[in-house]
Design an enzyme around this catalytic site. Structure first.
Site, PDB file in Angstrom:
ATOM      1  N   LYS A 139    -105.342 -10.023  82.409  1.00  0.00           N
ATOM      2  CA  LYS A 139    -105.626  -8.657  82.871  1.00  0.00           C
ATOM      3  C   LYS A 139    -104.686  -7.672  82.178  1.00  0.00           C
ATOM      4  O   LYS A 139    -103.684  -8.077  81.575  1.00  0.00           O
ATOM      5  CB  LYS A 139    -105.465  -8.586  84.390  1.00  0.00           C
ATOM      6  CG  LYS A 139    -104.043  -8.844  84.881  1.00  0.00           C
ATOM      7  CD  LYS A 139    -104.008  -9.040  86.379  1.00  0.00           C
ATOM      8  CE  LYS A 139    -102.573  -9.232  86.860  1.00  0.00           C
ATOM      9  NZ  LYS A 139    -102.532  -9.751  88.251  1.00  0.00           N
ATOM     10  N   ARG A 151    -103.821  -7.909 100.821  1.00  0.00           N
ATOM     11  CA  ARG A 151    -104.428  -7.076  99.780  1.00  0.00           C
ATOM     12  C   ARG A 151    -105.927  -7.361  99.887  1.00  0.00           C
ATOM     13  O   ARG A 151    -106.501  -7.134 100.937  1.00  0.00           O
ATOM     14  CB  ARG A 151    -103.814  -7.454  98.411  1.00  0.00           C
ATOM     15  CG  ARG A 151    -103.673  -6.324  97.453  1.00  0.00           C
ATOM     16  CD  ARG A 151    -102.802  -6.670  96.243  1.00  0.00           C
ATOM     17  NE  ARG A 151    -103.262  -7.805  95.457  1.00  0.00           N
ATOM     18  CZ  ARG A 151    -102.695  -8.228  94.324  1.00  0.00           C
ATOM     19  NH1 ARG A 151    -101.649  -7.605  93.830  1.00  0.00           N
ATOM     20  NH2 ARG A 151    -103.169  -9.258  93.668  1.00  0.00           N
ATOM     21  N   MET A 201     -88.783  12.179  75.351  1.00  0.00           N
ATOM     22  CA  MET A 201     -90.215  11.836  75.373  1.00  0.00           C
ATOM     23  C   MET A 201     -90.584  10.889  74.239  1.00  0.00           C
ATOM     24  O   MET A 201     -91.352   9.949  74.425  1.00  0.00           O
ATOM     25  CB  MET A 201     -91.073  13.103  75.313  1.00  0.00           C
ATOM     26  CG  MET A 201     -92.541  12.820  75.593  1.00  0.00           C
ATOM     27  SD  MET A 201     -93.574  14.288  75.558  1.00  0.00           S
ATOM     28  CE  MET A 201     -93.124  15.095  77.084  1.00  0.00           C
ATOM     29  N   TYR A 207     -80.416  15.301  76.203  1.00  0.00           N
ATOM     30  CA  TYR A 207     -80.590  16.249  77.302  1.00  0.00           C
ATOM     31  C   TYR A 207     -79.563  16.045  78.420  1.00  0.00           C
ATOM     32  O   TYR A 207     -79.336  14.927  78.869  1.00  0.00           O
ATOM     33  CB  TYR A 207     -81.977  16.088  77.926  1.00  0.00           C
ATOM     34  CG  TYR A 207     -83.108  16.583  77.061  1.00  0.00           C
ATOM     35  CD1 TYR A 207     -83.148  17.899  76.609  1.00  0.00           C
ATOM     36  CD2 TYR A 207     -84.139  15.725  76.703  1.00  0.00           C
ATOM     37  CE1 TYR A 207     -84.194  18.351  75.814  1.00  0.00           C
ATOM     38  CE2 TYR A 207     -85.192  16.164  75.916  1.00  0.00           C
ATOM     39  CZ  TYR A 207     -85.208  17.485  75.472  1.00  0.00           C
ATOM     40  OH  TYR A 207     -86.238  17.918  74.692  1.00  0.00           O
TER      41      TYR A 207
HETATM   42  C1  LIG Z   1    -101.909 -11.022  88.305  1.00  0.00           C
HETATM   43  C2  LIG Z   1    -102.413 -12.139  89.106  1.00  0.00           C
HETATM   44  C3  LIG Z   1    -102.084 -13.461  88.808  1.00  0.00           C
HETATM   45  C4  LIG Z   1    -101.078 -13.815  87.753  1.00  0.00           C
HETATM   46  O1  LIG Z   1     -99.786 -13.538  88.248  1.00  0.00           O
HETATM   47  P1  LIG Z   1     -98.487 -13.970  87.407  1.00  0.00           P
HETATM   48  O2  LIG Z   1     -97.325 -13.799  88.273  1.00  0.00           O
HETATM   49  O3  LIG Z   1     -98.455 -13.066  86.229  1.00  0.00           O
HETATM   50  O4  LIG Z   1     -98.728 -15.355  87.006  1.00  0.00           O
HETATM   51  C5  LIG Z   1    -102.676 -14.465  89.520  1.00  0.00           C
HETATM   52  N1  LIG Z   1    -103.548 -14.187  90.512  1.00  0.00           N
HETATM   53  C6  LIG Z   1    -103.866 -12.927  90.844  1.00  0.00           C
HETATM   54  C7  LIG Z   1    -104.800 -12.675  91.949  1.00  0.00           C
HETATM   55  C8  LIG Z   1    -103.307 -11.864  90.171  1.00  0.00           C
HETATM   56  O5  LIG Z   1    -103.621 -10.613  90.521  1.00  0.00           O
END
Ligand SMILES: *Cc1c(COP(=O)(O)O)cnc(C)c1O
Length: 404
Positions: free
Chosen positions: A35, A133, A312, A264
């Site tokens: 992801k 969640r 920036m 800055y």
């Molecule tokens: C992001 C995610 C993972 C992977 O988590 P890691 O700690 O990066 O291994 C696994 N399951 C779900 C549902 C996630 O959202």
């Protein structure tokens, strides 16, 4: 000179991480979670490297990410981890993409689309075992299971998985892990008694994959681990190696006297005559502004701390009497093989996790790849995905076998 900032991803490191994970989990299948563009490493190259190393599944956030993998030719099962009523479910079904459902409402909605399309939806029922969640809490679980069982009997879906997610797997010894595991087992029992026979039962993310074999079931879902990162205290074990290096080149170096205020707000003042270097990366490119006077980088083999406020598009380093010059390589973080900080060290310095560091950079600076070995299809796919050819990268090039 623009300082050529870039993120370099070593695909051999990803392959060896995944191969090590496959060995570690002793027969459980591995879903490489890619992801957020593969945690900034590139979803397609990361996925391809992971599959080549023995991962059998892929996990993504949204349907569009899954379809992009399909359109690139990836045929392995892909699960969308996030469920949303307005996701393009028809496209997912047509592309053989697995969907998660945690409510009866979403189940019915997806199954109605599947009936219209004439293909069963591939579903993973999500139990909320304590993360709070997505997913069905235990009060709603029996109804979800019953509805899914009926939809499956009607040919509108296949229940491929039953799954959940752990809230505190990266806090070793946290009592919620045992509680969630027990609840997950209860959820599985209810599903089985309703006649469901999921192909994969899955619960473990990277920290659970590393520390809790009792959470592995049929499939583990590492994301960070694939890229050599973990959210456990102290980071990953040393058999996982970080795959990403972020570097740039100094655009200016100059000698200044003691008492010179820097950047800055003059949050940094030189204590003696010294050489300042200017690095062409700022918070727009991903350097957290909280790195001001805190985070370290490697230049000419030495660690130096960011001097003054991160701007920036730039920050300054105080290199003391190091003979730095415009054009010198500055490594922000990498695998740590050559004395450079790791993303874990940046995270520790800034009070965050390494995932928050690596995902910041690659939207704004070019990414290139090294370590493409053997798999011709990998090279072809990377070439067609628009990423750059392996960069001239003298340090990392020695680290592993490059294109052979
Ligand atoms: C992001 C995610 C993972 C992977 O988590 P890691 O700690 O990066 O291994 C696994 N399951 C779900 C549902 C996630 O959202």
């Amino acid at each position: 000179m623009d300082g050529h900032p870039e993120a370099i991803v070593d695909l051999d490191v990803i392959r060896s991480n995944v191969a090590a994970i496959v060995r570690h989990v002793q027969g459980a299948a591995v879903m490489a979670v890619v992801k957020s563009d593969g945690y900034g490493h590139g979803a397609l190259p990361t996925a391809t490297a992971a599959l080549a190393a023995g991962a059998q599944w892929l996990g993504v956030g949204h349907v569009a990410e899954a379809i992009a993998l399909r359109q690139a030719g990836i045929t392995a099962p892909v699960l969308c981890l996030l469920a949303a009523p307005d996701a393009p479910h028809e496209d997912a079904i047509r592309h053989n993409v697995d969907l998660s459902v945690g409510t009866v409402e979403l189940l019915r909605q997806i199954c109605a689309i599947a009936a219209r399309v004439g293909l069963p939806a591939r579903l993973h029922l999500k139990a909320d075992t304590g993360m709070s969640r997505g997913g069905a809490p235990m009060t709603a679980w029996p109804d979800l299971v019953a509805a899914a069982s009926a939809e499956q009997a009607a040919g509108r879906c296949q229940i491929i998985g039953v799954w959940s997610h752990l809230a505190c797997a990266d806090i070793p010894g946290h009592e919620s892990v045992d509680a969630q595991l027990e609840t997950f087992r209860r959820a599985l029992g209810i599903a089985e008694r309703a006649g469901l026979r999921p192909v994969v039962r899955h619960l473990a993310n990277t920290p659970a994959m590393l520390t809790r074999p009792d959470t592995w079931f049929d499939l583990v879902r590492p994301g960070g681990g694939v890229t050599g990162l973990a959210t456990l205290p102290g980071g990953p074990p040393d058999w996982l190696r970080p795959a990403m290096t972020v570097r740039a080149h100094l655009v200016q170096a100059k000698r200044v006297p003691a008492g010179t205020g820097v950047s800055y707000g003059h949050r940094y003042t030189t204590t003696g005559e010294t050489t300042l270097g200017l690095v062409p990366l700022g918070y727009n490119e991903g350097v957290p502004r909280a790195g001001t006077n805190t985070a370290q980088v490697l230049v000419r083999g030495n660690r130096v701390t960011i001097a003054g406020t991160v701007c920036m598009n730039q920050f300054v380093i105080d290199a003391g009497d190091l003979p730095i010059q415009a054009g010198d390589e500055v490594v922000l973080f990498g695998p740590g093989n050559h004395g450079e900080p790791t993303a874990q060290e940046w995270a520790d310095a800034l009070g965050t996790i390494s995932y928050d560091i690596v995902t910041r950079f690659t939207a704004k600076i070019p990414r290139s790849y090294c370590g493409v070995t053997r798999a011709d299809s990998l090279a072809v796919r990377i070439a067609t995905s628009g990423s750059q050819a392996p960069a001239d990268w003298p340090d990392l090039a020695q680290a592993g076998s490059r294109e052979d």
